[in-house]
Design a protein around this motif. Structure first.
Motif, PDB file in Angstrom:
ATOM      1  N   MET A 110      -4.074  -5.863   7.806  1.00  0.00           N
ATOM      2  CA  MET A 110      -4.959  -7.027   7.752  1.00  0.00           C
ATOM      3  C   MET A 110      -5.916  -6.928   6.562  1.00  0.00           C
ATOM      4  O   MET A 110      -6.094  -7.892   5.809  1.00  0.00           O
ATOM      5  N   LEU A 111      -6.533  -5.773   6.360  1.00  0.00           N
ATOM      6  CA  LEU A 111      -7.483  -5.617   5.254  1.00  0.00           C
ATOM      7  C   LEU A 111      -6.792  -5.711   3.900  1.00  0.00           C
ATOM      8  O   LEU A 111      -7.340  -6.301   2.947  1.00  0.00           O
ATOM      9  N   LEU A 112      -5.577  -5.153   3.785  1.00  0.00           N
ATOM     10  CA  LEU A 112      -4.833  -5.297   2.530  1.00  0.00           C
ATOM     11  C   LEU A 112      -4.509  -6.759   2.249  1.00  0.00           C
ATOM     12  O   LEU A 112      -4.632  -7.236   1.111  1.00  0.00           O
ATOM     13  N   GLY A 113      -4.074  -7.491   3.288  1.00  0.00           N
ATOM     14  CA  GLY A 113      -3.753  -8.906   3.099  1.00  0.00           C
ATOM     15  C   GLY A 113      -4.972  -9.730   2.729  1.00  0.00           C
ATOM     16  O   GLY A 113      -4.905 -10.601   1.853  1.00  0.00           O
ATOM     17  N   ILE A 114      -6.119  -9.472   3.390  1.00  0.00           N
ATOM     18  CA  ILE A 114      -7.342 -10.226   3.080  1.00  0.00           C
ATOM     19  C   ILE A 114      -7.806  -9.935   1.659  1.00  0.00           C
ATOM     20  O   ILE A 114      -8.160 -10.844   0.895  1.00  0.00           O
ATOM     21  N   THR A 115      -7.810  -8.656   1.283  1.00  0.00           N
ATOM     22  CA  THR A 115      -8.248  -8.299  -0.075  1.00  0.00           C
ATOM     23  C   THR A 115      -7.321  -8.880  -1.136  1.00  0.00           C
ATOM     24  O   THR A 115      -7.769  -9.435  -2.149  1.00  0.00           O
ATOM     25  N   GLY A 116      -6.005  -8.778  -0.913  1.00  0.00           N
ATOM     26  CA  GLY A 116      -5.057  -9.311  -1.886  1.00  0.00           C
ATOM     27  C   GLY A 116      -5.142 -10.814  -2.023  1.00  0.00           C
ATOM     28  O   GLY A 116      -5.117 -11.345  -3.143  1.00  0.00           O
ATOM     29  N   SER A 117      -5.279 -11.546  -0.894  1.00  0.00           N
ATOM     30  CA  SER A 117      -5.385 -13.000  -0.997  1.00  0.00           C
ATOM     31  C   SER A 117      -6.677 -13.421  -1.659  1.00  0.00           C
ATOM     32  O   SER A 117      -6.718 -14.420  -2.394  1.00  0.00           O
ATOM     33  N   ALA A 118      -7.771 -12.666  -1.431  1.00  0.00           N
ATOM     34  CA  ALA A 118      -9.033 -12.987  -2.109  1.00  0.00           C
ATOM     35  C   ALA A 118      -8.909 -12.780  -3.616  1.00  0.00           C
ATOM     36  O   ALA A 118      -9.389 -13.603  -4.416  1.00  0.00           O
ATOM     37  N   LEU A 119      -8.261 -11.679  -4.021  1.00  0.00           N
ATOM     38  CA  LEU A 119      -8.058 -11.446  -5.455  1.00  0.00           C
ATOM     39  C   LEU A 119      -7.183 -12.534  -6.074  1.00  0.00           C
ATOM     40  O   LEU A 119      -7.456 -13.012  -7.190  1.00  0.00           O
ATOM     41  N   ALA A 120      -6.121 -12.929  -5.363  1.00  0.00           N
ATOM     42  CA  ALA A 120      -5.221 -13.960  -5.903  1.00  0.00           C
ATOM     43  C   ALA A 120      -5.914 -15.313  -5.971  1.00  0.00           C
ATOM     44  O   ALA A 120      -5.700 -16.079  -6.914  1.00  0.00           O
ATOM     45  N   PHE A 121      -6.742 -15.632  -4.971  1.00  0.00           N
ATOM     46  CA  PHE A 121      -7.436 -16.929  -4.980  1.00  0.00           C
ATOM     47  C   PHE A 121      -8.417 -17.018  -6.144  1.00  0.00           C
ATOM     48  O   PHE A 121      -8.597 -18.078  -6.730  1.00  0.00           O
TER      49      PHE A 121
END
Length: 312
Positions: A110-121
């Motif tokens: 979950m934390l990897l997905g949240i961090t990655g989507s924030a970076l991509a956004f």
């Protein structure tokens, strides 16, 4: 005697430069974190820890969400133009994994997905490439570009999410829609739940004052709760109200503005001049507090509950 440091082979150096140039034209690190988060969600229910984590509904959900996150990460790599929508959906899936899976892969996925989507956004393309007329998302001269894989990725994402929606078409509005009113009526609904939702492009509809630019949205069906439509004819204002409205079969919406809260959490506004609608919508996505300026709507069947006409 000084020994010189051996230089890497020319071919290896050239490949490394190409990889660096490719990496800088897309949200690479955000996509990598999303892929790693999805892979972690996939591996947890399939690992020897199944003694502690049973492969029940949580395990099945972990496999589905993990696979969707892996595909979303590939989407961010090979289709950076859609990074806004992909990162939003990856964020929603990552948060959902905490409830639907084994605590989001013990919080790691979950934390990897949240961090990655924030970076991509938050990633933006290179401004100098756009100023020079280059494609800020593509390869520099000499690169080949992953065109075939980019064409396959939307199909893979649709298969993983089991949308059954047709692929997005970057085409104008269909030919021959009826004439729209001068001022589009305003439609509000507390819940908008589409089925087989796809973005068909930005087009135009005819009005008495000339063409009107609209978003063209297609779907198999849609359900609207607490439906309200308000329009004005001269000084009089009219409206339609219904407890529910069902649109079924070849539904097409022509909208000049569309706003609402995805999953009741993330509130966004789409318009032809601003943020366009995403190409493919997963089947479980719904919107609350929806307000739209509706130029036209076509549907094979319309079913209402408690329809009434209001005038003021």
């Amino acid at each position: 005697m000084l020994l010189s440091r051996p230089r890497p082979p020319l071919a290896f150096s050239r490949q490394r430069r190409r990889l660096r140039a490719w990496r800088r034209t897309r949200p690479f690190w955000g996509g990598l974190l999303v892929v790693l988060g999805g892979a972690e969600l996939l591996l947890v229910p399939l690992s020897p820890l199944t003694v502690l984590v049973s492969l029940g509904l949580g395990g099945i959900a972990a496999i589905g969400i993990g696979a969707a996150l892996v595909v979303a990460g590939l989407f961010l790599w090979f289709l950076p133009q859609a990074r806004t929508y992909v990162s939003v959906h990856a964020l929603l899936l990552s948060v959902l994994s905490f409830l639907a899976t084994n605590l989001g892969g013990f919080l790691v996925g979950m934390l990897l997905g949240i961090t990655g989507s924030a970076l991509a956004f938050g990633w933006t393309p290179l401004p100098d490439a756009a100023a020079d007329g280059e494609d800020p998302y593509g390869h520099r001269p000499g690169g080949t570009g992953p065109r075939a894989l980019a064409a396959v990725l939307p199909v893979l994402l649709a298969a993983v999410l089991a949308t059954g929606a047709p692929p997005a078409r970057a085409a104008a509005a269909p030919q021959g829609p009826p004439t729209a009113p001068r001022t589009p009526p305003t439609v509000t609904t507390s819940l908008f739940a589409p089925q087989g939702f796809a973005f068909a492009g930005v087009g135009e509809v005819a009005t008495a004052d000339g063409p009107l630019k609209v978003l063209v949205l297609k779907m198999r069906a849609a359900s609207l709760t607490d439906y309200r439509l308000r329009t004005r004819d001269g000084r009089e204002e009219y409206g339609l109200a219904a407890g529910s409205l069902e649109l079924r079969g070849n539904v097409t919406l022509y909208l000049t503005k569309f706003s609402g809260c995805i999953e009741g959490l993330l509130c966004v506004t789409f318009s032809p001049e601003g943020l366009p609608a995403p190409p493919v919508i997963p089947p479980f996505v719904f919107m609350t507090r929806v307000s739209a300026e509706q130029a036209l709507v076509t549907s094979d069947v319309i079913v209402t509950d408690g329809l009434r006409l209001e005038a003021s």
